[in-house]
Scaffold this active site. Structure first.
Site, PDB file in Angstrom:
ATOM      1  N   ASN A   1       0.723  -1.384   0.022  1.00 20.90           N
ATOM      2  CA  ASN A   1       0.110  -0.367  -0.057  1.00 20.90           C
ATOM      3  C   ASN A   1       0.478   1.502   0.019  1.00 20.90           C
ATOM      4  O   ASN A   1       1.780   2.182  -1.068  1.00 20.90           O
ATOM      5  CB  ASN A   1      -0.666  -0.131   0.881  1.00 20.90           C
ATOM      6  CG  ASN A   1      -2.136   0.607   1.010  1.00 20.90           C
ATOM      7  OD1 ASN A   1      -1.672   1.748   0.445  1.00 20.90           O
ATOM      8  ND2 ASN A   1      -2.837   0.796   1.987  1.00 20.90           N
ATOM      9  N   ASP A   2       1.066   1.120   1.492  1.00 17.98           N
ATOM     10  CA  ASP A   2       1.733   3.019   1.373  1.00 17.98           C
ATOM     11  C   ASP A   2       3.250   2.958   0.010  1.00 17.98           C
ATOM     12  O   ASP A   2       3.404   4.603  -0.426  1.00 17.98           O
ATOM     13  CB  ASP A   2       2.348   2.880   3.095  1.00 17.98           C
ATOM     14  CG  ASP A   2       1.540   3.377   3.520  1.00 17.98           C
ATOM     15  OD1 ASP A   2       0.107   4.036   2.893  1.00 17.98           O
ATOM     16  OD2 ASP A   2       1.529   3.478   4.764  1.00 17.98           O
TER      17      ASP A   2
END
Lengths: 471, 106
Positions: free
Chosen positions: A395-396
């Protein structure tokens, strides 16, 4: 007797050389396994030499010998069994556990030697200083690593735990540690100084690790690894043993380098990570409101079509892959595609997962060739020619918001997945990553979301891809 | 400062520098095995724990010595075994390639 000491000292040096050479050989996958063996040979030499001293000195009491034998047998058995049976997905907590026991053993050595002194006697700075450092670093590492182990294993919440007054409490504990160290170093021997130092250090280890959350774990695990090395080196100073000093210093340096590399890969300072949480509370709450509405959902069937007609596919694994234990499915899908002459590579961010190199270990477990694992820079040069990027549980590290100013992850090196022609993200929900902000990649035009557990989603994709590939 | 302490400090400082030099070029693919390998190396603390165990002469010291030896033994055995297991996987792809070729021959 002095002949024996000379022999033992020289052989300790040989064993230290083995560690250096062994670590050196771990630089390439070809020689890495033998490197570990060279290091193990060095360790066996060191232990045999130590037993030569034990046998020659005749000092050990019967009980002492039994204690030694029992500790060795139980410890070796437990360590070996755990190491043999651990699942590859559980590797981070095992590495963390070994940090804990190493630090604990080092602190125990310092405790033993300090308590052996006659109470009230004056000791030299050359002895008291390493003892104090050994107790502090060993103590912090022991409790801190146990907390980290619990967090990684899921026994303790992986989320950053903070409470009002935490900073004040931290400050108080640090002051107590400093005072206790001063008392240990500058004053006559008193068992209470030692107890105070040890207890305060153990508490600080807990306080230090508790506020650190999941995605910062690679940094913490490598930092604690460095601490263990330093604690062992200090124990070496205490008992005047060069094998411990050399090995401890090596590990301290190795851990430090890894820690700095991990922190750099997140564009954050080590201090900032230890301080806990991501950014400030304000930025978290502000960002949580900003949920993108225009994400496009897709089906396994559609993903199957895309993959079957692609030429270059990039798989982007993250912690979600490890959590779902979906590495076998990934390998199966990749094999299916490569068997039909579709190029498959893996883009691996340095901090993907819960410890440095976590994804590489999982992929190696399922026989992914080493040259398909692309590091950040190489992967980024390949995205422009990538037809489909398959993001699994990352994700990040894929969020283009890192390129803009003023976000929680600004400046963090990311994988340029948004440059590929099409992006498929397998994710269970729209929940945010560790940084607590929405991923702008998800609302991009070429991005499609497949809301599923990584394992289940991949199985469905494999089934549909097979259909389109006429299998 | 005694000669002994000076020697030990010199060894410590130089070992740290050697460590920096040796580790700084490891590819990120091998970070976990390298960390685990370093983990095994700090298992050398077992040497120290054996040496203190032979000096123990009362219950308190037996207990401390036992804890020390037990913890250090876990570290050293577990560290090397698990690192070997991991690195075995990194050398596995060759075997699968061979198997593929075998399959092709048939």
């Amino acid at each position: 007797m002095s002949g024996l000491i000379t022999l033992v000292s020289l052989m300790y040096l040989v064993s230290a050389a083995c560690y250096v050479i062994g670590l050196h050989m771990m630089r390439t996958p070809k020689t890495a396994r033998n490197g570990n063996r060279v290091s193990a040979v060095g360790m066996i030499i060191a232990v045999i030499m130590t037993f030569l001293i034990v046998i020659n000195k005749h000092e050990a009491t019967m009980t002492g010998s039994i204690v030694l034998a029992a500790g060795l047998i139980l410890g070796l058995a437990y360590g070996t069994i755990r190491a043999r049976t651990v699942e590859m997905t559980d590797m981070p907590q095992l590495v963390s556990l070994f940090n804990a026991v190493g630090g604990g053993a080092a602190a125990a050595i310092g405790t033993f030697d300090y308590l052996s002194l006659t109470a009230g006697s004056h000791i030299s700075f050359a002895f008291s200083f390493p003892v104090a450092l050994d107790l502090v670093i060993g103590g912090v590492t022991f409790s801190g690593s146990l907390i980290a182990t619990g967090k990684l294993a899921g026994n303790i919440s992986g989320k950053p735990i903070s409470f009002p007054g935490a900073k004040l409490l931290n400050a108080i504990v640090v002051i107590v540690i400093v005072a206790a160290v001063v008392l240990t170093i500058g004053f006559p021997v008193n068992a209470w100084w030692l107890v105070l130092t040890l207890v305060a250090s153990l508490i600080f280890g807990i306080l230090m690790t508790i506020p650190i959350g999941g995605a910062d774990m690679p940094v913490v695990v490598s930092l604690l690894n460095a601490f263990t090395g330093l604690a062992v080196a200090m124990a070496g100073f205490v008992i005047d043993n060069q094998a411990l000093i050399i090995a401890g210093a090596l590990v301290g340096a190795a851990g430090t380098i890894l820690t700095l590399q991990m922190a750099a890969a997140m564009n954050r300072s080590v201090m900032n990570i230890i301080a806990g949480g991501f950014g400030t509370g304000d930025s978290n709450s502000a960002a949580a409101d900003d949920v993108p509405v225009n994400v496009k959902e897709t089906s396994p069937d559609d993903v199957g079509v895309q993959l079957a007609y692609a030429q270059n596919v990039m798989i982007v694994p993250g912690y979600g892959l490890a959590a779902a234990q979906a590495q076998h499915e990934v390998a199966e899908l990749a094999k299916l595609l490569t068997d039909h002459d579709i190029n498959v590579n893996y883009a691996i961010h340095p901090v993907a997962g819960r410890m440095p190199g976590h994804m590489n270990v999982l992929l190696a477990e399922v026989n992914v060739p080493y040259d398909q694992m692309k590091q950040l820079e190489e992967a980024n040069s390949m995205f422009e020619n990538t037809d489909v990027s398959l993001v699994i549980g990352a994700n990040d590290v894929t969020n283009p918001a890192a390129r803009r100013k003023g976000t929680a992850i600004t400046g963090m090196p990311i994988l340029d997945i948004d440059k590929s022609k099409s992006v498929v993200v397998i994710k269970r929900s729209m929940s945010t990553g560790y940084a607590g902000i929405q991923n702008e990649l998800f609302s991009d035009d070429q991005t499609h979301m497949l809301f599923a557990d990584a394992k289940k989603g991949l199985q469905d994709i494999i089934a549909s891809t097979k259909e389109y590939l006429d299998e | 400062m005694s000669q002994e302490l000076y020697t030990n400090i010199a060894i410590f400082v130089l070992s740290i520098l050697v460590g920096f030099e040796v580790i700084s070029k490891i590819p990120s693919t091998l970070h976990t095995p390298m960390m685990s390998g370093a983990n095994a190396i700090h298992g050398v603390v077992v040497v120290g724990t054996i040496l203190i165990a032979l000096e123990a002469h009362s219950v308190l010291f037996y207990v401390i010595a036992f804890i020390a030896v037990f913890l250090a033994s876990i570290n050293v055995s577990g560290g090397y075994v698990v690192t070997d297991r991991m690195l075995q996987m990194f050398s596995k792809p060759k075997k699968t390639d061979d198997q593929k070729q075998d399959g092709g021959d048939k």
